[in-house]
Design an enzyme around this catalytic site. Structure first.
Site, short mmCIF file in Angstrom:
data_model
loop_
_atom_site.label_atom_id
_atom_site.label_comp_id
_atom_site.label_asym_id
_atom_site.label_seq_id
_atom_site.Cartn_x
_atom_site.Cartn_y
_atom_site.Cartn_z
N TYR A 65 0.85 -1.20 0.00
CA TYR A 65 0.00 0.00 0.00
C TYR A 65 0.88 1.24 0.00
O TYR A 65 1.87 1.30 0.71
CB TYR A 65 -0.88 0.03 1.26
CG TYR A 65 -1.67 1.30 1.43
CD1 TYR A 65 -3.00 1.39 1.00
CD2 TYR A 65 -1.09 2.44 2.01
CE1 TYR A 65 -3.72 2.57 1.15
CE2 TYR A 65 -1.82 3.62 2.15
CZ TYR A 65 -3.12 3.67 1.72
OH TYR A 65 -3.84 4.84 1.86
N GLU B 272 -3.58 7.32 -4.20
CA GLU B 272 -3.45 6.07 -3.45
C GLU B 272 -3.30 4.90 -4.40
O GLU B 272 -4.02 4.81 -5.39
CB GLU B 272 -4.70 5.88 -2.57
CG GLU B 272 -4.64 4.64 -1.69
CD GLU B 272 -5.96 4.40 -0.96
OE1 GLU B 272 -6.01 4.58 0.26
OE2 GLU B 272 -6.96 4.04 -1.62
#
Ligand code: GDP
Ligand code: MN
Length: 377
Positions: free
Chosen positions: A106, A191
């Site tokens: 992530y 993101e």
């Protein structure tokens, strides 16, 4: 409309985010966008068919399907298109080469409100919503926007995450370019979740979330934001910098300040008047701003026009000159009811009187007068 707007944020679809990533040199899977099953292309690799909707957790919600041949891919496309997933209609799909996933990481950069600076978050526990990841497993760094991204930030992060050297160098490259995207596109958030490490050790952005600050959209005309909820006149007003909303009444309204404009609409409604629009002049001291406001309101074709001004930054005499100028230039024959109060009120009233327009100093008498002029009894 390829995006949604809500409260100052423009949330881009995954495919748009990936197009931006690609432009900035961030590796993304090869893929293309379709709107119908017949647009699926012949393929020699497995693909993933992804619903383009503005929510996370599409995988779990059934919005992502895998296919090993064109028939399966078409079937997946027919199943997904036209359905609703958690209330969102699926009209667009992204068809991509299926990655062989070894690990899911992530990484994101968001604007941290407390620090007022970009915040990098990275974790080796990717592929799930970051909110559900143990905070101890998330490495964070604040970036000073004046110096921008420096490679030591990447080195510290990869060290903290314990990435092997081949991954670390790729990760630093991702972070550097992601920061470039964040800065260049005026983002609130970028993101990548998951940031995939493939079985051959290559890092690829398998997902993309890009949220843009709508205050920067004048710099990013490529997004061509059009809100389907907005009328043509509202779009025109937006382009001219006015807060303007059309309504279905017959009293045109020009006021200054969102609060006073709302109060004007309330007062009209209370007196059984029906506003044709909301128009906030804002704080202005320009005759043209007033004339252009009249032009917009006239296009809405109201029966009468109410101008309600509480002078401050917006001076009453400027507004008065704007009113008389608009009246002549746009040959307005409809009744104009004016309330002027505050800075340069006396001067404003004089200007209007010469043109045969009486200006009230209190709001309620003006409301009553305009409602009467509109024929409400
Ligand atoms: P989201 O659930 O809306 O965030 O959609 P994502 O694009 O993040 O995909 C959700 C999950 O689907 C990922 O975490 C992966 O586990 C899986 N997935 C997505 N793309 C691929 C792919 O190319 N190959 C494989 N094996 N899995 C994928
Ligand atoms: Mn995701």
């Amino acid at each position: 409309m390829p995006q949604s707007r809500a409260g100052g944020f423009l949330n881009l679809y995954e495919y748009m985010g990936k197009q931006i990533f690609s432009k900035f040199g961030i590796p993304v899977p090869e893929g293309y966008v379709i709107h119908g099953p017949e647009e699926v292309r012949s393929m020699d690799k497995d693909v993933v068919v992804k619903s383009q909707i503005l929510i996370g957790g599409r995988g779990k919600a059934g919005g992502i399907k895998f296919a090993s041949n064109i028939d399966e891919a078409r079937a997946a496309a027919s199943t997904l298109l036209g359905t609703k997933i958690r209330g969102y209609s699926v009209n667009t799909l992204l068809v991509e080469e299926k990655l062989s996933i070894a690990k899911e990481y992530y990484v994101s950069i968001s604007l941290n409100r407390t620090e007022r600076k970009p915040l990098v978050m990275a974790s080796v526990a990717g592929g799930v919503e970051i909110e559900s990841v143990d905070p101890k497993k998330i490495a964070t760094r604040i970036i000073d926007p004046l110096t921008g991204y420096s490679d030591y930030v990447g080195r510290e992060l990869t060290g903290q995450l314990g990435l092997v050297p081949e991954e670390a160098s790729q990760f630093r490259n991702f972070l550097k370019r992601l920061y470039e995207v964040f800065e260049a596109e005026d983002c609130e958030l970028v993101e990548i979740n998951p940031l995939v490490v493939t079985s051959s050790g290559k890092m690829v952005a398998a997902d993309a979330k890009v949220v843009i600050d709508t205050d920067s959209l004048f710099k990013h005309t490529e997004y061509n934001v059009t809100d389907p909820e907005k009328t043509t006149l509202e779009l025109e007003a937006q382009g001219k910098g006015y807060s303007f909303v059309e309504m279905d009444g017959d009293i045109g309204v020009i006021a200054n300040g969102a609060g006073l404009t709302m109060a004007t609409l309330d007062a009209l409604t209370l007196h059984r008047g029906k506003p044709r629009n909301f128009l906030d002049l804002g704080g202005t001291d320009s005759v043209d701003t007033v004339v252009n406001a009249f032009e917009l309101v006239m296009k809405a074709n109201p029966k009468v026009i109410l101008v309600n001004i509480f002078g401050g930054v917006t001076k009453c005499d400027t507004v008065a000159t704007g009113i008389t100028t608009a009246k002549t230039r746009l040959s307005i024959g409809k009744p104009i009811v004016v309330r002027l109060s505050g800075v340069r009120e006396v001067e404003g009233r004089e200007i209007l009187q010469k043109d045969g327009i009486q200006a009230f100093s209190q709001m309620m008498p003006a409301i009553e007068a305009v409602v009467k002029a509109a024929g409400v009894n």
